[in-house]
Design an enzyme around this catalytic site. Sequence first.
Site, PDB file in Angstrom:
ATOM      1  N   HIS A 180      33.126  23.535  32.907  1.00 29.98           N
ATOM      2  CA  HIS A 180      32.746  24.488  33.982  1.00 29.98           C
ATOM      3  C   HIS A 180      31.912  25.607  33.359  1.00 29.98           C
ATOM      4  CE1 HIS A 180      34.117  26.791  37.828  1.00 29.98           C
ATOM      5  NE2 HIS A 180      33.082  27.429  37.307  1.00 29.98           N
TER       6      HIS A 180
ATOM      7  N   HIS B 221      28.411  28.332  33.835  1.00 30.32           N
ATOM      8  CA  HIS B 221      27.272  28.926  34.565  1.00 30.32           C
ATOM      9  C   HIS B 221      26.209  29.297  33.545  1.00 30.32           C
ATOM     10  CE1 HIS B 221      29.578  29.300  38.334  1.00 30.32           C
ATOM     11  NE2 HIS B 221      30.613  29.503  37.518  1.00 30.32           N
TER      12      HIS B 221
ATOM     13  N   ARG C 125      22.964  29.965  34.752  1.00 29.38           N
ATOM     14  CA  ARG C 125      21.929  30.727  35.479  1.00 29.38           C
ATOM     15  C   ARG C 125      20.556  30.090  35.277  1.00 29.38           C
ATOM     16  NH1 ARG C 125      26.448  32.538  37.769  1.00 29.38           N
ATOM     17  NH2 ARG C 125      27.336  34.420  36.855  1.00 29.38           N
TER      18      ARG C 125
ATOM     19  N   ASN D  70      25.400  27.287  41.454  1.00 24.99           N
ATOM     20  CA  ASN D  70      25.391  28.410  42.416  1.00 24.99           C
ATOM     21  C   ASN D  70      24.316  29.433  42.029  1.00 24.99           C
ATOM     22  OD1 ASN D  70      26.928  29.177  40.123  1.00 24.99           O
ATOM     23  ND2 ASN D  70      28.104  30.681  41.287  1.00 24.99           N
TER      24      ASN D  70
ATOM     25  N   LYS E  46      30.233  20.059  43.752  1.00 21.42           N
ATOM     26  CA  LYS E  46      30.944  21.337  43.666  1.00 21.42           C
ATOM     27  C   LYS E  46      31.163  21.892  45.061  1.00 21.42           C
ATOM     28  CE  LYS E  46      32.903  24.848  41.874  1.00 21.42           C
ATOM     29  NZ  LYS E  46      32.414  25.846  40.961  1.00 21.42           N
TER      30      LYS E  46
ATOM     31  N   HIS F 196      36.189  25.219  43.960  1.00 20.40           N
ATOM     32  CA  HIS F 196      36.617  26.620  43.856  1.00 20.40           C
ATOM     33  C   HIS F 196      37.550  26.810  45.046  1.00 20.40           C
ATOM     34  CE1 HIS F 196      36.021  31.030  42.904  1.00 20.40           C
ATOM     35  NE2 HIS F 196      36.817  30.998  43.965  1.00 20.40           N
TER      36      HIS F 196
ATOM     37  N   HIS G  63      39.154  26.393  37.482  1.00 19.75           N
ATOM     38  CA  HIS G  63      39.678  27.688  37.032  1.00 19.75           C
ATOM     39  C   HIS G  63      41.014  28.062  37.693  1.00 19.75           C
ATOM     40  CE1 HIS G  63      37.497  28.748  40.629  1.00 19.75           C
ATOM     41  NE2 HIS G  63      36.338  28.993  40.065  1.00 19.75           N
TER      42      HIS G  63
ATOM     43  N   ASP H  60      34.232  28.520  32.705  1.00 18.45           N
ATOM     44  CA  ASP H  60      33.723  29.361  33.789  1.00 18.45           C
ATOM     45  C   ASP H  60      33.003  30.583  33.211  1.00 18.45           C
ATOM     46  OD1 ASP H  60      33.107  30.209  36.350  1.00 18.45           O
ATOM     47  OD2 ASP H  60      35.083  31.102  36.719  1.00 18.45           O
TER      48      ASP H  60
ATOM     49  N   ALA I 267      31.560  39.383  40.302  1.00 16.67           N
ATOM     50  CA  ALA I 267      32.701  38.699  39.689  1.00 16.67           C
ATOM     51  C   ALA I 267      32.210  37.724  38.639  1.00 16.67           C
ATOM     52  CB  ALA I 267      33.491  37.951  40.757  1.00 16.67           C
TER      53      ALA I 267
END
Length: 352
Positions: A15, A17, A19, A44, A104, A146, A184, A257, A274
Amino acid sequence: MGTDSITIPRWFDRHLHLRDGDMLRTVLPHTLASQATAAVIMGNLPPPNEISTIVKAIAYRDRIISMLPPGSDFTPIMTCYLTDETAPEDVVSGYKEGVWRAVKLYLARKDGSGGTSHSSRAVKDIRGRYPVFAAMEKEGIPLLGHFESVDPEIDEFDREMICLYLNVIPLHEAFPGLKIVFEHITDNRSAEFVVSAGDNVFATVTAHHLMINRNAMFDGGMNPFKYCKPVPKRDDHRRKVRAIVTAGHPRFGAGTDSAPWDEAAKARGFGCSAGIFTAPAAPELYATVFDEDGALDKLGAFMSVNLAEIYGLEPSKETMTLVRGSFTIPERVGTVRVFKGGEILPWKLVGR
Ligand code: NCD
Ligand code: ZN
Ligand code: ZN
């Protein structure tokens, strides 16, 4: 014996991110330096760039690959960001064409607010997505969730538990063959559900949720650098989730995460974003947890083996070694503050 050094198969992050653009360029080297062979990349990106189509997923994968140094063997495992419009056929073709290996699921409120970062265009009608889940169950495509209620009336600290009962258990009952990854995980009740649900239900666990409880968000004054979704819970939840993990449950695996945010987006007085950024210290953080629990013999399975199969991976034949020593976590990477930056961990990845 063997407690001053541990060698495990090279790991993968379930998991992550990364970007895009400059942030991608800044953070990607830290996952590579952690000797990960692969990572499950969350799509995301800020609207309208969510990775919700085959074309977007291919382009994003290419942007990531274009930033890898020559000779890198890192595999970005792409995911499909599910929306209320995603067609079952598209999910299946993206999977069969090898574009993505999982879907996801984020939940969103009807007005598009809530949930977590960049989830406004996510799923508002989970029942309406049942045809997609049916196709995924048939094809063996994992659903990564999530799982937090987006109902503003629900207490923030109960959102994972409420989602468990209102959405996840009914989903699992409707599609018992669907592979579900509870991302998570933080709440003891969801962790117990994963344990009892059987072969098709898995969980990822972050390093930070194994280490901090909700006090961390308030220690010394409101601390945005300890704020992520799902919010850290009471310590009894943390301890129970951690006990399952370090006892070596085979359906729990490492998913950092790691979620980088510019310091300005974290530190603003109202509306802090967050996310906690752990990529520059992930193996050391996990090793510290397992060592504290006397469970270093279980670290390799958790980081490098568990859940590999559902993403189409083989555990790596190469190894990585951590040694007892002292590793000072960098304070910052670019403009991003690192989780526990400046603190010293008792384990260090060889080759850093
Ligand atoms: C993640 C992010 O910043 O993209 N934030 C977080 O707090 N975990 C989104 C997510 O994983 O929910
Ligand atoms: Zn999430
Ligand atoms: Zn995430």
